[in-house]
Enzyme design. Structure first.
Site, mmCIF file in Angstrom:
data_model
loop_
_atom_site.group_PDB
_atom_site.id
_atom_site.type_symbol
_atom_site.label_atom_id
_atom_site.label_comp_id
_atom_site.label_asym_id
_atom_site.label_seq_id
_atom_site.Cartn_x
_atom_site.Cartn_y
_atom_site.Cartn_z
ATOM 1 N N GLU A 118 0.836 -1.208 0.000
ATOM 2 C CA GLU A 118 0.000 0.000 0.000
ATOM 3 C C GLU A 118 0.862 1.246 0.000
ATOM 4 O O GLU A 118 2.026 1.180 0.363
ATOM 5 C CB GLU A 118 -0.840 0.028 1.295
ATOM 6 C CG GLU A 118 -1.636 -1.225 1.491
ATOM 7 C CD GLU A 118 -2.203 -1.364 2.897
ATOM 8 O OE1 GLU A 118 -2.155 -0.394 3.669
ATOM 9 O OE2 GLU A 118 -2.683 -2.461 3.191
ATOM 10 N N LYS A 120 2.224 4.597 1.576
ATOM 11 C CA LYS A 120 2.379 5.135 2.924
ATOM 12 C C LYS A 120 1.951 6.595 2.849
ATOM 13 O O LYS A 120 2.633 7.417 2.236
ATOM 14 C CB LYS A 120 3.826 5.005 3.378
ATOM 15 C CG LYS A 120 4.056 5.489 4.781
ATOM 16 C CD LYS A 120 5.368 4.956 5.293
ATOM 17 C CE LYS A 120 5.889 5.597 6.547
ATOM 18 N NZ LYS A 120 5.108 6.495 7.277
ATOM 19 N N ASP A 122 1.364 10.323 3.848
ATOM 20 C CA ASP A 122 2.133 11.204 4.719
ATOM 21 C C ASP A 122 1.193 12.209 5.387
ATOM 22 O O ASP A 122 1.025 13.335 4.937
ATOM 23 C CB ASP A 122 3.198 11.931 3.895
ATOM 24 C CG ASP A 122 4.303 12.460 4.776
ATOM 25 O OD1 ASP A 122 4.301 12.132 5.982
ATOM 26 O OD2 ASP A 122 5.158 13.197 4.275
ATOM 27 N N TYR A 241 -6.661 2.191 6.741
ATOM 28 C CA TYR A 241 -5.848 1.048 6.295
ATOM 29 C C TYR A 241 -5.670 -0.073 7.318
ATOM 30 O O TYR A 241 -4.869 -0.969 7.104
ATOM 31 C CB TYR A 241 -4.480 1.523 5.820
ATOM 32 C CG TYR A 241 -3.794 2.520 6.749
ATOM 33 C CD1 TYR A 241 -3.449 2.178 8.049
ATOM 34 C CD2 TYR A 241 -3.506 3.799 6.297
ATOM 35 C CE1 TYR A 241 -2.831 3.080 8.880
ATOM 36 C CE2 TYR A 241 -2.881 4.725 7.135
ATOM 37 C CZ TYR A 241 -2.546 4.351 8.430
ATOM 38 O OH TYR A 241 -1.940 5.248 9.252
ATOM 39 N N LYS A 328 10.743 3.485 2.793
ATOM 40 C CA LYS A 328 10.536 4.924 2.599
ATOM 41 C C LYS A 328 11.278 5.441 1.379
ATOM 42 O O LYS A 328 12.416 5.053 1.123
ATOM 43 C CB LYS A 328 10.975 5.681 3.851
ATOM 44 C CG LYS A 328 9.933 5.523 4.955
ATOM 45 C CD LYS A 328 10.336 6.202 6.223
ATOM 46 C CE LYS A 328 9.967 7.645 6.265
ATOM 47 N NZ LYS A 328 10.154 8.220 7.602
ATOM 48 N N CYS A 422 31.911 41.611 7.947
ATOM 49 C CA CYS A 422 30.505 41.785 7.587
ATOM 50 C C CYS A 422 30.418 42.366 6.172
ATOM 51 O O CYS A 422 31.013 43.412 5.905
ATOM 52 C CB CYS A 422 29.828 42.703 8.596
ATOM 53 S SG CYS A 422 28.155 43.133 8.105
ATOM 54 N N CYS A 425 28.893 46.103 6.804
ATOM 55 C CA CYS A 425 29.528 47.233 7.504
ATOM 56 C C CYS A 425 31.016 47.017 7.714
ATOM 57 O O CYS A 425 31.705 47.893 8.241
ATOM 58 C CB CYS A 425 28.844 47.486 8.836
ATOM 59 S SG CYS A 425 29.162 46.200 10.054
ATOM 60 N N CYS A 440 27.519 39.428 12.874
ATOM 61 C CA CYS A 440 28.135 40.739 12.862
ATOM 62 C C CYS A 440 27.800 41.363 14.217
ATOM 63 O O CYS A 440 26.629 41.558 14.534
ATOM 64 C CB CYS A 440 27.567 41.578 11.723
ATOM 65 S SG CYS A 440 28.001 43.317 11.910
ATOM 66 N N CYS A 446 25.640 48.538 12.181
ATOM 67 C CA CYS A 446 25.569 47.828 10.899
ATOM 68 C C CYS A 446 24.253 48.201 10.200
ATOM 69 O O CYS A 446 23.162 47.906 10.710
ATOM 70 C CB CYS A 446 25.643 46.327 11.158
ATOM 71 S SG CYS A 446 25.518 45.339 9.679
HETATM 72 S S1 IVH Z 1 -0.336 0.329 8.903
HETATM 73 C C1 IVH Z 1 0.642 -1.006 13.598
HETATM 74 N N1 IVH Z 1 -0.566 1.424 6.543
HETATM 75 O O1 IVH Z 1 2.837 5.471 8.918
HETATM 76 C C2 IVH Z 1 0.815 0.094 12.600
HETATM 77 N N2 IVH Z 1 0.354 2.749 8.306
HETATM 78 O O2 IVH Z 1 5.527 5.651 10.020
HETATM 79 C C3 IVH Z 1 -0.013 -0.184 11.388
HETATM 80 N N3 IVH Z 1 0.890 5.051 7.630
HETATM 81 O O3 IVH Z 1 1.975 4.912 12.277
HETATM 82 C C4 IVH Z 1 0.081 0.923 10.458
HETATM 83 N N4 IVH Z 1 0.218 4.888 5.529
HETATM 84 O O4 IVH Z 1 0.416 6.418 10.809
HETATM 85 C C5 IVH Z 1 -0.170 1.598 7.821
HETATM 86 N N5 IVH Z 1 -0.902 2.250 4.403
HETATM 87 C C6 IVH Z 1 -0.493 2.443 5.665
HETATM 88 C C7 IVH Z 1 0.029 3.670 6.126
HETATM 89 C C8 IVH Z 1 0.452 3.786 7.452
HETATM 90 C C9 IVH Z 1 0.733 5.695 6.452
HETATM 91 C C10 IVH Z 1 1.464 5.711 8.831
HETATM 92 C C11 IVH Z 1 0.880 5.257 10.154
HETATM 93 C C12 IVH Z 1 2.061 4.710 10.910
HETATM 94 C C13 IVH Z 1 3.185 5.465 10.282
HETATM 95 C C14 IVH Z 1 4.530 4.839 10.505
#
Ligand code: IVH
Length: 681
Positions: A118, A120, A122, A241, A328, A422, A425, A440, A446
């Protein structure tokens, strides 16, 4: 490394990581990039592994970063315990570690499992509880054990259903009258799409507020707004998720998410069930490129074991599930040429090297300048003028240079020289080792520092006197002003000596100077330009001491007692009032009639706006804060978003088009500043 040395480094790392966690999760104002943070955390993990006797229960390697405010500060939200701890994810930037994750899992559960891959997201983590098909509670991650109750705010996020929907074709039975369990939790992320983020930051810049460094901070700051009606305007979205509960009858994580989607919950369709590391790698490399086309920020890929019984078997460490890992992405980078370096002197005398670059596209904007921080950073990078350099958008707004591409270094590059004197000045610079910055020291002589202080003094959030930088420069060049107190001694005939000034402009300026004598004490304190004392600190200090004499007399310890004042700020305030010139300035400003104590009298002026809820938008003849204060002093209430309860929209110059549209669509009256002033006259 010797144990004694390791001990010192471990302490140091814990301090840095704890403070970085606080800045990230509580203040929403990150000081390190994710990558820098992860490297420090990995160093701490390695040291704790080598010297297990140095491990402590509360080490940041063993607990998740907390988004809760310090326990001694006033709580803004109710807090509730999590039914299941809310953990973080182990992460890596290295694909071979994804392989090790899979190998470790296979050791425990054999080979017949699949992976759910999946995005991640942000954003900021959220835990929703649904009871009998209705949204019951929303908690932030908090410290993983207890979270802040942000239910009221979450109800204003449009894609989170208040009630679940029964999918077409569902046949109720006596045992299962509804498709969902009586109670379950579903966790996910609240995030801010790029478009909403850009709009919010534009608004904040226009209102002279600090813009958010990235959408994650913007999302988390917005989720914790005290006025929940403001949340609706922020354009937040949610994706879920992870489902949890006592009587869930799913075999796989994928089945659980599909069911949740059929009940109307927001589940991402950018998921894939993978059967091998090769498939995972393909998914990762696809999104590493394609993420740039997504309307929201993603910082990696999460890989989860899909079969729920296997997840249970693998279990959790104190901080992470063993059934999932995050790969990441490195921050987006651009490669471009360094053309020259400017050394800029700021209002406080700090000299900052700023790189001029060949313009390059990076995460949606064209970058021409980037920060080089200080001389140490330039040396570490071994940077030369003419080099090809990597630029990244880190935690800060201005991009930074993170590396040099040595393979592309030509023979014509030249070594930059950090100035010893500087650039403005000519005074010999001094180095502040703690901050690794050059300063400075010629504060009183200055020109850039003097002009910077004068500009700050008159600025909108300070004395709010109508005068642009060019006007102040003109006055300074004619030797009319040097010290802020000089503004209050200016006469019309002085002003008429300035090029282009006529009776009218001189009168307008003097009127504005006269008006500034009513500016409340906290803003006068901010206007003095004490290093590290921003608006919020000035407010807190003014409130705590009540008047300038008490602040001048205060010891560093007394200053430290105030919330938001740490050692560095306390030292700075204390030092400021030990300087003769500053004390003389205060005396002169006092004599001119500026406010040097907080208003104790009842600030209520009239009741004409009693019961009225007013939304403001655009620019006014005075600052927006003053307009808000006017509303309150006449009995009204200021609100950020238009709803059926809004009495009217007070529109200044260039009001937000969204607000006007909304007001028109629901028939909210729109009035001008002039009409408003007549109302409260
Ligand atoms: S699963 C037990 N799935 O990333 C933790 N987390 O850096 C299960 N996050 O704390 C988390 N996308 O807040 C999961 N597809 C995804 C996610 C995700 C973002 C976040 C989540 C987690 C953090 C860790």
């Amino acid at each position: 490394m010797e144990k004694a040395q390791a001990y010192i480094r471990v302490q140091e790392l814990r301090d840095i990581i704890t403070e970085a966690n606080r800045m990230y999760y509580v203040e929403n104002s990150p000081t390190l990039s994710d990558y820098e943070f992860d490297i420090l955390l990995k160093e701490l993990e390695a040291l704790e592994k080598e010297f297990p006797e140095l491990v402590t229960e509360d080490s940041p390697t063993r607990k998740v970063g907390s988004d809760l405010k310090d326990s001694d500060k006033k709580k803004e939200f109710e807090q509730y315990p999590h039914r299941y701890p809310m953990l973080s994810l182990g992460n890596t930037y290295d694909i071979s570690e994804v392989q090790s994750f899979a190998d470790r899992a296979a050791k425990g559960i054999g080979n017949s499992f699949t992976y759910s891959c999946e995005l991640k997201f942000d954003g900021t983590a959220i835990c929703l509880t649904y009871r009998n098909g209705k949204l019951f509670r929303a908690l932030t991650r908090g410290d993983g054990t207890v979270g802040d109750d942000v239910t009221a705010n979450v109800r204003n996020i449009s894609n989170i259903p208040q009630e679940l929907k029964v999918p077409a074709g569902f046949i109720p039975t006596l045992i299962d009258p509804m498709p969902w369990p009586d109670e379950f939790e579903i966790r996910g992320e609240i995030y801010m799409p790029w478009s909403a983020f850009d709009r919010l930051n534009e608004e904040r810049v226009r209102d002279e507020e600090q813009p958010f460094a990235n959408p994650r901070n913007a999302a988390s700051g917005s989720l914790k707004l005290i006025d929940s009606s403001l949340v609706a305007n922020r354009g937040l979205e949610c994706t879920l998720y992870h489902m949890l509960g006592e009587d869930l009858n799913f075999q796989t994580h994928d089945q659980a998410l599909k069911a949740a989607a059929s009940w109307g919950l927001p589940i991402s369709d950018k998921r894939k069930i993978c059967r091998s590391i090769e498939e995972i790698e393909d998914f990762i490399s696809f999104w590493d490129t394609d993420r740039k086309t997504l309307p929201f920020a993603t910082d990696g890929i999460v890989i989860k074991i899909n079969e729920l019984p296997y997840q249970e078997e693998l279990g959790y460490t104190a901080k992470f599930p063993r059934w999932a890992v995050a790969y990441k992405f490195k921050a987006e980078q651009a490669l471009t040429r360094l053309l020259s370096i400017d050394y800029q002197v700021g209002r406080t005398g700090a000299v900052t090297p700023v790189a001029n670059l060949e313009p390059v596209q990076l995460s949606g904007t064209v970058v021409k300048r980037a920060s080089l921080h200080n001389a140490d950073q330039m040396q570490i990078l071994d940077i030369h003028i003419g080099d090809y350099v990597y630029v990244e958008k880190g935690g800060e707004i201005i991009p930074k240079i993170t590396g040099v591409e040595l393979s592309q270094r030509g023979s014509d590059v030249t070594m930059p020289e950090f100035p010893e004197y500087c650039p403005d000045c000519g005074t010999r610079l001094i180095r502040d080792e703690q901050e690794a910055k050059s300063f400075c020291p010629n504060q009183s002589g200055c020109p850039t520092q003097i002009k910077g202080r004068l500009v700050h003094f008159l600025s909108r959030k300070a004395m709010n006197v109508i005068a642009g930088d060019a006007t102040i420069e003109q006055m300074y060049n004619k030797a009319l002003v040097w010290n802020p107190a000089d503004f209050y001694e200016l006469q019309k005939e002085h002003l008429l000596t300035l090029e282009g000034w006529k009776e009218k402009s001189a009168e307008r300026f003097l009127k504005s100077i006269e008006d500034s004598k009513n500016v409340p004490f906290e803003r006068v304190l901010y206007a003095l330009g004490i290093r590290y004392v921003g608006e919020t600190t000035a407010k807190a200090v003014a409130k705590a001491f009540g008047n300038i004499d008490a602040i001048i007399k205060a010891t560093e310890e007394e200053l430290l007692n105030i919330d938001d004042v740490g050692q560095v700020i306390a030292e700075s305030i204390y030092g400021f009032f030990r300087d003769e010139i500053n004390l003389e300035t205060v005396d002169r400003l006092k004599a001119a009639g500026l406010k040097f104590e907080t208003d104790t009298k009842d600030e209520k002026v009239s009741d004409v706006l009693n019961g009225k809820t007013i939304v403001i938008s655009g620019n006014f003849s005075v600052s927006r804060d003053e307009i808000k204060a006017l509303i309150v002093s006449h009995g009204g209430k200021n609100s950020g978003s238009i709803s059926s309860r809004t009495s009217f929209l007070l529109a200044g110059e260039k009001p937000g088009p969204e607000k006007i549209k909304k007001a028109e669509s629901i028939g909210t009256p729109i009035i001008s500043e002039e009409e408003f002033r007549k109302m409260i006259e």
